[in-house]
Design an enzyme around this catalytic site. Structure first.
Site, PDB file in Angstrom:
ATOM      1  N   GLY A 210      30.750  18.079  56.011  1.00  0.00           N
ATOM      2  CA  GLY A 210      31.266  18.613  54.502  1.00  0.00           C
ATOM      3  C   GLY A 210      31.776  17.920  54.046  1.00  0.00           C
ATOM      4  O   GLY A 210      32.117  15.814  54.432  1.00  0.00           O
ATOM      5  N   CYS A 211      32.527  16.928  52.253  1.00  0.00           N
ATOM      6  CA  CYS A 211      32.733  15.820  51.485  1.00  0.00           C
ATOM      7  C   CYS A 211      33.572  15.093  52.231  1.00  0.00           C
ATOM      8  O   CYS A 211      33.594  13.736  52.338  1.00  0.00           O
ATOM      9  CB  CYS A 211      32.514  16.958  50.185  1.00  0.00           C
ATOM     10  SG  CYS A 211      33.860  18.350  50.031  1.00  0.00           S
ATOM     11  N   PHE A 212      34.543  15.471  52.278  1.00  0.00           N
ATOM     12  CA  PHE A 212      35.900  14.885  53.333  1.00  0.00           C
ATOM     13  C   PHE A 212      35.029  14.557  54.137  1.00  0.00           C
ATOM     14  O   PHE A 212      35.463  13.058  54.271  1.00  0.00           O
ATOM     15  CB  PHE A 212      37.436  15.944  52.453  1.00  0.00           C
ATOM     16  CG  PHE A 212      37.914  15.824  51.487  1.00  0.00           C
ATOM     17  CD1 PHE A 212      38.603  15.039  50.246  1.00  0.00           C
ATOM     18  CD2 PHE A 212      37.758  17.075  51.475  1.00  0.00           C
ATOM     19  CE1 PHE A 212      38.541  15.289  49.366  1.00  0.00           C
ATOM     20  CE2 PHE A 212      38.858  17.426  50.159  1.00  0.00           C
ATOM     21  CZ  PHE A 212      38.502  16.500  49.700  1.00  0.00           C
TER      22      PHE A 212
END
Lengths: 345, 345, 345, 345
Positions: C150-152
């Protein structure tokens, strides 16, 4: 004087929330009823949470309208829906200011051609007064149904009226290049107002066929007594609110910068919301206010007049102009409750 | 083939950093020298920290230029300064691509009138080739001094050339309404590019007197063989990069939508960076690339042609077009190193 | 070497268009198939018009997949949908890189608790390798199913791994305060990405319950060998792309600025996409690239370590990291096709 | 009651223009004098053209101050300059509200350490009252010199005071992660507020050493009766105005969501400008107003309290809070002239 009782029909859009924002501090009226069919029973501030503690009216249905002795209602409804309301309540005692496009054009035929909808209440078209106070103050005073002007038309009409009235320009070679903020597309999420489609971006849309073309032409025909022809191109700016319109005009004869400015000064001598600017105005110069800022200049080299016309589309282009019309209809000072100062930056 | 040796004169502005960004991945050249008088001794990535680890060249003074056997230099200098360099190195063996306005106009007289500066090297004006590959490919191939086109002129010239060449339009009634991103104003902080003066804002500037007016007219005169007259109005958009130009054109006779589109298709058949778009293009559609996107249409109602022309002002309007010119001058494929794909969103 | 044949499952979102943008210039692969169930038969550039002339592949249905001898597919599908594909094609010969959240967590139970969905293919959870090359390079090399991070989590994990690995910090007092661009919310228009809800605005969301909390904790548990506890708060920035994460960390003992920086330098010595920055990085410093920029510092006054971690959410946070994983799986240099330079400004 | 006579010292910045914007519609005062040393003789609307026709006061020099019988002056001057004025006019009859940082800290020593300037008027530090009406209403009523709070400290102090006062939290583990709009950097063009450095960008700055750290700590020490320790990190948002502060707080013992909200409700029962929000507030929810919106919540999983605190930095963080203080000093209702409604969108 007892406060006038106001209804707002349609609570969920930007026009509704701007009307409430302006009217909340208006000294001579009270917001008696706000309707929403989809959100009835909720508070206005549930729909617009930034108004928590400020506007906590409970939303009701249009069907409850008879419970309130309203003096005036604002219609903050989509076009095609407003005409239903106007027809249904045509014999009511309250005055109506319609913010949609349903009663702005000259005839059922023109409406149906440009809006691609049938018009169910042509009688309203006859009766409605176009709510541009700078042109039709006296008619507005006595009107029962106001067609509040469109946002783009407000900039174009105020920018062009002095020259057309004075019969100084070619009425069939007018170019109106407009740039608008995103709120003009309404509060519903769609591709056109998706953040990443707008941010750091810019584009034209509605080339050749935008409905406001014919709204502008209709009023300018009336102002000039001639048939005008407008090339109107709107563009979408990455800003929330504001319209800047650049107008290119061919004068019939060579002009003079000083006389040009004088013409506008005289024409708008009694218009409290038209500011003739010393420099080119920017959109933020009028943000949050009912001003229309104008700048006019003449280019000797090309024999062309350029007019720049700037408004906040939600205020002078919608809710603010509507309140200005209401003030006139009630015999109040035109500026009551509209002492708004630009939020800049 | 040995890699060509390239110098970049002027490292601190956006043009300098865009040249480096593009050339870093170019297969046939090497960046041999980057100069800065104010930052010499520092690394390029000290000036542009986002290039840490990517472009760590040490900045040197122009006075060191003889140490390098350069094939070509890009001048990323302000106008008024470029001409000093061109004069000083007029007998050098390297080719020059000047990204300033110093050699774009037709004569010393025109330059001095519109730039309010004296021109110290009119001989350069004679010699320089206007670096618009879509119009002057063959001349560019043999040139030693390129005047790289201005950003606004690139949009206007590419948008108008097919119609003017075909002698189909009134050449003295052309309206060019342009909207540009903020990087056009350069990297130095000033009021015009102060964040809160630009954000959520929009305005016109340089009405009637912008220098690019005469740059556009000069090239269009050459294309059409007639004297053109352009009304050019730039506006400032709250976006970093990109120009969208809306052009209003009066045809000499009634036109036809299909033939109009065909005309452009034929004219740009061999132009790899001109995209004829099916819909109105947006600024972000070309962001980060060397494309010029065009959309043309005819309005029967008003007898008007509208052209929309879009570029990234820092690329097709500056560094990218310069690299395209370099490729042509070196006999490389025009698109080498320019396979940039739009960053959207 | 013959070019590898790649499929992209899901064409309409940002992940799909970014994969195409990156892979179009990749020297060792060819995009053989792009699927869309809703837009099949159309061109990829009909869905993403800015790619007109660049990516004109015809979209096909997933059901046609057997016609192509694919080496690898990217799943650019929503979570909850990816697992269907993985289950259906579990015995296929192609490798899979899944960009959804379906295979990132440690167990069916954790997934079902935080995603509120039942997981139909827990076998895939066992098999999947978490595609963070800086931590799991060797496992990725041999994997057939990659759960792309995921990005975060990418920002948090890369920001914390060196300190946790070295056992220097309190693992249950970590605060991860993240700020993301709007593209993280996807390409579908909804209230959260409506322009006027985002522009000139800023807010926190998903307090206490965001799914990425448990994705971060899962990987950090693995890195540290202990049970970590993360307070994760995302906020929504008015920018298109980019994440900046500020991490507050309590060291077990007093630290030293120089050793702290040394620790990160050693840990990331062989990581081509981690840049240890001299100054605080900004989001635009990595825009359009696969970099993760880190800045670490120690505050003696408060005995706190602060880490700032920045990525482009669509690239290092999605499509770019996926291509990096693909390169590793194919035995290519990790950076092939990823020589992207920040678009700044 | 005769209108109070107000002077504004320093006209060119945002604080000056916001004071005028607010005071223009204030019923009980008149703006008697506005000074500017650099622009004296010009009109206020020459400096801020968006106020053309609204605020046309002629700017004068400070040296003319004796000509006016002022009741109160606002100092809209940079820190380091305000103290000169306060010293020079220490025996004047008018009250002073200083919007700089010169009199906000506890001692000459602390000021000199964090501001790197010598303080020439420590006597003023003794006398000054910190103008946070929610904490020091009674002292403000009797004050002659107000140190108007900083923008970041306003968010942090109002967010933390109830918990510290009740002695419920660890006072030395407080993390204050703030995000501010660009106007906080002032009206002068510089790299930090250059459009293309801010737009579509985001970064942290002033890590570990920002002056507001010690301003926050000083007041919280006073509120709690203990020595607090704050980790304060500001970040720069691409928005004009607004601050959102996310505060992470370790409670001494496990808490309860309902009691937590009750605590804030009681504490701010009489504070007309603190709105306890049902949802996480956004910056635009308070734009253009004097509100501080608070949202508090408790995370059982991590045993952490999170507070989100939002203001308009130019209003509740500067000019609006100053007018609130003025109202209190004059014995007026605290809200007079501050009935500002959020401009959203």
């Amino acid at each position: 004087m007892a406060k006038k009782k106001i209804g707002i029909i349609g609570a969920t859009g930007y026009t509704g929330s701007e009307l409430v924002r302006i009217l909340t501090n208006h000294p001579d009226i009270e917001i008696t009823m706000i309707t929403s069919e989809t959100r009835k029973g909720e508070l206005f501030s549930d729909v617009h949470p930034f108004l928590q503690g400020i506007a906590n009216q409970k939303l009701v249905s249009i069907n409850d309208i008879d419970k309130y002795e309203l003096d005036l209602v604002f219609l903050a409804l989509p076009h095609g829906v407003s005409m239903d309301f106007v027809k249904r309540f045509k014999d009511s005692s309250f005055k109506i200011i319609d913010l949609s496009g349903d009663f702005r054009l000259n005839s059922k035929e023109v409406y149906e051609k440009w809006y691609k909808l049938s018009h169910i209440f042509p009688e309203g078209i006859e009766k409605a007064v176009f709510g541009c106070p700078e042109l039709y103050f006296d008619k507005i005073k006595d009107a029962n149904l106001i067609a509040n002007p469109g946002c783009f038309p407000t900039t174009a009409i105020l920018g062009l009226a002095p020259l057309l009235k004075a019969n100084l320009i070619e009425e069939n070679q007018i170019i109106v290049d407009s740039k608008t903020g995103v709120t003009g597309a309404g509060i519903k999420a769609k591709n056109v107002n998706l953040y990443s489609n707008v941010n750091d971006n810019f584009k034209a849309y509605g080339l050749k066929y935008h409905r406001h073309t014919v709204e502008i032409q209709g009023i300018l025909d009336d102002v000039s007594g001639k048939e005008t022809l407008i090339q109107f191109t709107p563009h979408l700016l990455p800003v929330d609110r504001g319209i800047l319109t650049t107008i290119y005009i061919r004068p019939k004869e060579k002009m003079n910068e000083i006389k040009l400015k004088e013409l506008y000064k005289t024409f708008y001598a009694k218009a409290p919301f038209v500011r003739l600017r010393k420099q080119e105005p920017a959109i933020k110069d009028v943000r949050g206010t009912n001003y229309c800022d104008l700048f006019v200049t003449y280019d000797k080299r090309t024999n062309m007049v350029i007019v720049i016309s700037v408004i906040d589309n939600l205020i002078k282009g919608a809710a603010g102009q509507a309140v200005q019309n209401m003030n006139i209809m009630f015999g109040l000072d035109e500026t009551t409750g509209l002492n708004l100062i630009p939020l800049n930056p």
